[in-house]
Design an enzyme around this catalytic site. Structure first.
Site, short mmCIF file in Angstrom:
data_model
loop_
_atom_site.label_atom_id
_atom_site.label_comp_id
_atom_site.label_asym_id
_atom_site.label_seq_id
_atom_site.Cartn_x
_atom_site.Cartn_y
_atom_site.Cartn_z
CE LYS A 12 0.89 1.43 4.39
NZ LYS A 12 1.63 2.67 4.66
CG ASP A 138 -0.46 -0.38 8.48
OD1 ASP A 138 -1.31 0.50 8.72
OD2 ASP A 138 0.72 -0.12 8.16
#
Length: 289
Positions: A12, A138
């Site tokens: 990401k 995350d």
């Protein structure tokens, strides 16, 4: 029953990262816009009759024991569901390690997803994300993937429409950055401007690439770039080579540039490589499931 599964664990970038405050427990509250990209690690999981967790990896410096998040993910499910069989996990890393792209978190997320399938545990996405939070802030996002607003310590997620179509140049310079160092040296009281996270959200909702790029900002750059000015040099170089804008991802040191077309992106990638500015360079696309 399936005996093995091969998965793509995707990285990401942060299109915007703001730190709102430091909580009494030491965690930092954040507001971030996250985007999955098409750069991925390969994670293979095989069910074994012999109990235990065995890991192999393509990078010699990675721990292959309980210090690896994929081990922790497998153990979490084995304990939670009293699984008495074992697993062999193969890890082929391409996402920069300790690079601000959630490389470890996404591998952990892939193991949770894969074992859920292999052992027919019947968990939906919401339950997987709740368990993932035990591994790291995350991990729930890495299970969900796509474009999202992340709040809290990163675990309060609001799905968003996909970001506007573009090409993304990823460049990881040849030095590491400790996330802990960055957060410990972030003095919020001295920060006089914060990223326009709401503006980024609106621009994505309007599918306006230019407005989104104009607001790319990461408050952690105030720490990391002071220590590693090369990050600013890479950002400037990407802009000179046609990037609409460029930014550091997460706590760094990986830098990404956003390009309107593939040709410019690949040409800039070649230039970054030739200059020796980065050890890992990739031209990728945004990914939305």
């Amino acid at each position: 029953m399936m005996k093995n599964i091969q998965l793509k664990a995707m990285g990401k970038i942060n299109l915007g990262l703001d730190v709102v405050r430091r909580r009494p427990d030491g965690y930092h509250e954040v507001r971030m816009v996250m985007q999955t990209v098409s750069l991925y690690d390969k994670v293979g999981i095989t069910v074994e009759d012999q109990p235990g967790i065995r890991i192999t990896a393509n990078l010699s410096f990675l721990p292959l024991n309980e210090n690896n998040i994929v081990y922790k993910a497998a153990k979490l499910l084995m304990d939670e569901f009293s699984i008495d069989q074992g697993v062999s996990i193969s890890l082929e890393k391409h996402i920069p390690v300790a690079g601000g792209m959630a490389g470890g978190s996404t591998d952990g997320a892939a193991v949770l997803y894969g074992m859920n399938r292999l052992f027919s545990l019947g968990m939906g996405q919401k339950r997987l994300m709740e368990l993932g939070l035990k591994l790291g802030a995350d991990v729930p996002y890495c299970i969900m993937r796509g474009t999202a607003l992340a709040e809290g310590i990163g675990e309060v997620l609001t799905p968003m429409p996909p970001m506007p179509d573009c090409w993304i140049l990823i460049a990881r310079p040849p030095f590491g950055v400790s996330t802990r160092f960055v957060y410990e040296n972030l003095h919020l009281e001295k920060i006089d401007r914060h990223p326009d996270i709401d503006g980024i959200v609106r621009a994505i909702e309007d599918s306006d690439l230019e407005a989104m790029c104009a607001r790319l900002e990461n408050v952690l750059e105030t720490v990391t770039i002071r220590k590693h000015p090369q990050i600013e040099e890479i950002k400037n170089f990407m802009r000179e080579r046609g990037a609409v804008n460029a930014l550091m991802s997460g706590s760094g040191p990986t830098v990404f540039g956003i390009f309107e077309n593939e040709r410019e992106c690949r040409s800039a990638a070649e230039a970054v490589r030739e200059r020796g500015m980065a050890r890992q360079v990739y031209a990728v696309k945004p990914f939305n499931p």
